[in-house]
Write a protein that holds these residues in place. Structure first.
Motif, mmCIF file in Angstrom:
data_model
loop_
_atom_site.group_PDB
_atom_site.id
_atom_site.type_symbol
_atom_site.label_atom_id
_atom_site.label_comp_id
_atom_site.label_asym_id
_atom_site.label_seq_id
_atom_site.Cartn_x
_atom_site.Cartn_y
_atom_site.Cartn_z
ATOM 1 N N MET A 104 0.837 -1.192 0.000
ATOM 2 C CA MET A 104 0.000 0.000 0.000
ATOM 3 C C MET A 104 0.883 1.257 0.000
ATOM 4 N N SER A 105 0.551 2.219 -0.846
ATOM 5 C CA SER A 105 1.371 3.424 -0.913
ATOM 6 C C SER A 105 1.076 4.373 0.248
ATOM 7 N N ARG A 106 2.128 4.904 0.808
ATOM 8 C CA ARG A 106 1.977 5.839 1.925
ATOM 9 C C ARG A 106 2.050 7.289 1.463
ATOM 10 N N GLY A 107 2.382 7.442 0.188
ATOM 11 C CA GLY A 107 2.546 8.805 -0.312
ATOM 12 C C GLY A 107 3.953 9.327 -0.113
ATOM 13 N N ALA A 108 4.922 8.432 -0.341
ATOM 14 C CA ALA A 108 6.326 8.834 -0.175
ATOM 15 C C ALA A 108 6.704 9.937 -1.151
ATOM 16 N N ASN A 109 6.054 9.882 -2.337
ATOM 17 C CA ASN A 109 6.311 10.882 -3.357
ATOM 18 C C ASN A 109 6.079 12.298 -2.833
ATOM 19 N N LYS A 110 4.936 12.442 -2.175
ATOM 20 C CA LYS A 110 4.552 13.758 -1.644
ATOM 21 C C LYS A 110 5.539 14.192 -0.552
ATOM 22 N N LEU A 111 5.899 13.222 0.281
ATOM 23 C CA LEU A 111 6.802 13.529 1.393
ATOM 24 C C LEU A 111 8.184 13.958 0.868
ATOM 25 N N VAL A 112 8.682 13.231 -0.130
ATOM 26 C CA VAL A 112 10.000 13.568 -0.691
ATOM 27 C C VAL A 112 9.976 14.982 -1.266
ATOM 28 N N MET A 113 8.900 15.279 -2.005
ATOM 29 C CA MET A 113 8.760 16.616 -2.618
ATOM 30 C C MET A 113 8.746 17.697 -1.537
ATOM 31 N N GLN A 114 7.969 17.431 -0.486
ATOM 32 C CA GLN A 114 7.815 18.430 0.581
ATOM 33 C C GLN A 114 9.147 18.661 1.309
ATOM 34 N N VAL A 115 9.831 17.552 1.672
ATOM 35 C CA VAL A 115 11.103 17.692 2.394
ATOM 36 C C VAL A 115 12.153 18.352 1.488
ATOM 37 N N LEU A 116 12.126 17.993 0.207
ATOM 38 C CA LEU A 116 13.091 18.584 -0.721
ATOM 39 C C LEU A 116 12.844 20.086 -0.864
ATOM 40 N N GLY A 117 11.572 20.460 -1.008
ATOM 41 C CA GLY A 117 11.213 21.881 -1.124
ATOM 42 C C GLY A 117 11.720 22.665 0.085
ATOM 43 N N ASP A 118 11.453 22.127 1.278
ATOM 44 C CA ASP A 118 11.895 22.798 2.513
ATOM 45 C C ASP A 118 13.418 22.881 2.557
ATOM 46 N N PHE A 119 14.052 21.780 2.165
ATOM 47 C CA PHE A 119 15.518 21.721 2.206
ATOM 48 C C PHE A 119 16.135 22.764 1.267
ATOM 49 N N LEU A 120 15.591 22.858 0.060
ATOM 50 C CA LEU A 120 16.128 23.829 -0.915
ATOM 51 C C LEU A 120 15.992 25.249 -0.370
ATOM 52 N N ASN A 121 14.837 25.516 0.281
ATOM 53 C CA ASN A 121 14.628 26.845 0.875
ATOM 54 C C ASN A 121 15.627 27.132 1.981
ATOM 55 N N GLU A 122 15.727 26.165 2.916
ATOM 56 C CA GLU A 122 16.617 26.357 4.075
ATOM 57 C C GLU A 122 18.068 26.544 3.651
#
Lengths: 235, 98
Positions: free
Chosen positions: B1-19
Motif C-alpha cells: 500500500m502506498s503511503r505517499g512517499a512521493n509527496k513527502l520527498v517533494m515536501q522535504v526537498l522543497g523545505d531543504f532547498l529553501n533552508e
C-alpha cells in the motif's frame, strides 16, 4: 544572546569520568542526557538516563530520536563510554576483541553519526571522543585496547573533515591512566612503567580530562577540530 | 500500500532547498534529477537532504529507516538519482520494515 541551557549527551555516564562530567555539567546548569548498560542512581531534574549498549544501533537511534523530541537539539556529545583489557595478544580471546571494538569504536561511531545528523540541522555542535595514551605509547599488553582507540583517533580526524562544513567540530582527548574501574585490575608495576614514559610522571585526574574537554567545547574553539590532545606530555 | 512517499520527498526537498538557499530553476516533478549527471544536489547536500528525509519519515510514520544502506548503494540505478526512484525506494523499505 541565547541563554538556554546547553544540551549535552554523555555516554557511559553512570560511573567514573562519565559520572564526574555529568555531575559537573549539571552543576553548571546544563541539561545532561546520559546512558549506560545499567541503571543509575543519579537523580536530577535536568538529567535523563537511558539504559542501552552503545553498540546497539537501534537503541542508539531511539535514544537520539527521544532527545530530539525532548530538547530539539544536542549541543555537545561526549563519547566517554569505554572498556579496557590488558592481556598478551597471544592469550587474547576473539570475544575480547569484539567486545572492545564494539564499545570503544562502534559505540563512538554510532553516537557520532546520529548526533551529528541532529547537529547538522543547526549547523553547530561539538563532539569529543576518548582516545588514550596507550595509542602513541604502543603499550605492550594493550594491543586490542590501543587498536580500538586508534580507530577512534582515525574516526575523529576523518569525521572532522566530513562534518566541518556543517559547523561541527570533532576532537579527542587521550587521558593517561586515571583511577577508575578501567585500571583497577592493572598491576601497580605496569602502571609505574607506563607513568615513566610520560613527561609528567603522575596519574591523571578527572579535572585534567575535564580541562581538555572544556577547551574543545568552548565556543571560541570553533577553529579547533580533528585534534587529539594527550595528557601527561605524551605525544 | 502506498503511503505517499512521493509527496513527502517533494515536501522535504522543497523545505531543504529553501533552508539551504539552493536555487532550482524549474518545477519539482517525479522525474527531477537529484544527484549525479545534471542532478540538483552536491554530494554533501544529498547527505543532508537524506538526513532530513529520514527524520521526517520517522516523525510522519514512526518508522526508523536507514536509506543509504548497502542495498541502495549496490543498485544498478541509484535510488537517489531522482525523486521517483527515491520515493519508490522508501515505499519498498517501509514495506520491508512492516
Amino acid at each position: 544572546m541565547n541563554n538556554r541551557p546547553r544540551v549535552i549527551v554523555i555516554t557511559g555516564s553512570r560511573k567514573g569520568i562519565g559520572r564526574f562530567l555529568t555531575e559537573h555539567y549539571l552543576e553548571s546548569g546544563d541539561i545532561v542526557v546520559g546512558c549506560s548498560r545499567s541503571k543509575t542512581d543519579l537523580e536530577h531534574d535536568k538529567y535523563t538516563h537511558f539504559i542501552l549498549d552503545v553498540s546497539d544501533e537501534i537503541a542508539v537511534k531511539r535514544m537520539v530520536s527521544s532527545v530530539r523530541k525532548l530538547f530539539s537539539t544536542i549541543d555537545i556529545l561526549i563519547n566517554n563510554a569505554g572498556m579496557a583489557s590488558m592481556n598478551h595478544f597471544l592469550l587474547t580471546p576473539k570475544a575480547t576483541v569484539e567486545k572492545l571494538f564494539s564499545t570503544n569504536f562502534t559505540g563512538t561511531f554510532l553516537f557520532s553519526r546520529e548526533v551529528a545528523k541532529l547537529m547538522s540541522k543547526k549547523k553547530k555542535g561539538k563532539i569529543v571522543n576518548f582516545s588514550t595514551v596507550a595509542v602513541p605509547l604502543n603499550l605492550e599488553g594493550e594491543a586490542v585496547y590501543a587498536a580500538s582507540k586508534s580507530a577512534v583517533v582515525s574516526l575523529t580526524k576523518i569525521l572532522a573533515k566530513e562534518v566541518g562544513e556543517m559547523g561541527i567540530t570533532v576532537n579527542a582527548v587521550g587521558p593517561t591512566p586515571v583511577y577508575t574501574d578501567l585500571i583497577k585490575t592493572v598491576p601497580k608495576n605496569k602502571i609505574g612503567e607506563l607513568l615513566n614514559q610520560q613527561a609528567i610522571k603522575r596519574l591523571g585526574t578527572f579535572e585534567d580530562v575535564l580541562n581538555v574537554i572544556e577547551f574543545f567545547i568552548n565556543p571560541k574553539s570553533e577553529f579547533i577540530t580533528g585534534q587529539v590532545v594527550y595528557l601527561g606530555g605524551v605525544s | 500500500m502506498s503511503r505517499g512517499a512521493n509527496k513527502l520527498v517533494m515536501q522535504v526537498l522543497g523545505d531543504f532547498l529553501n533552508e539551504e538557499n539552493i536555487v532550482f530553476d524549474g518545477k519539482l516533478t517525479e522525474e527531477t534529477r537529484l544527484f549525479g549527471g545534471d542532478g540538483m544536489l552536491t554530494s554533501i547536500q544529498l547527505v543532508m537532504f537524506i538526513t532530513s528525509l529520514e527524520e521526517e519519515i520517522e516523525d510522519e510514520w514512526d518508522v526508523m529507516l536507514t536509506l543509504a544502506d548497502e542495498k541502495a548503494m549496490s543498485r544498478r540505478v541509484s535510488p537517489f538519482s531522482s525523486i521517483k526512484y527515491l520515493a519508490d525506494y522508501i515505499e519498498e523499505k517501509i514495506n520491508e520494515y512492516e
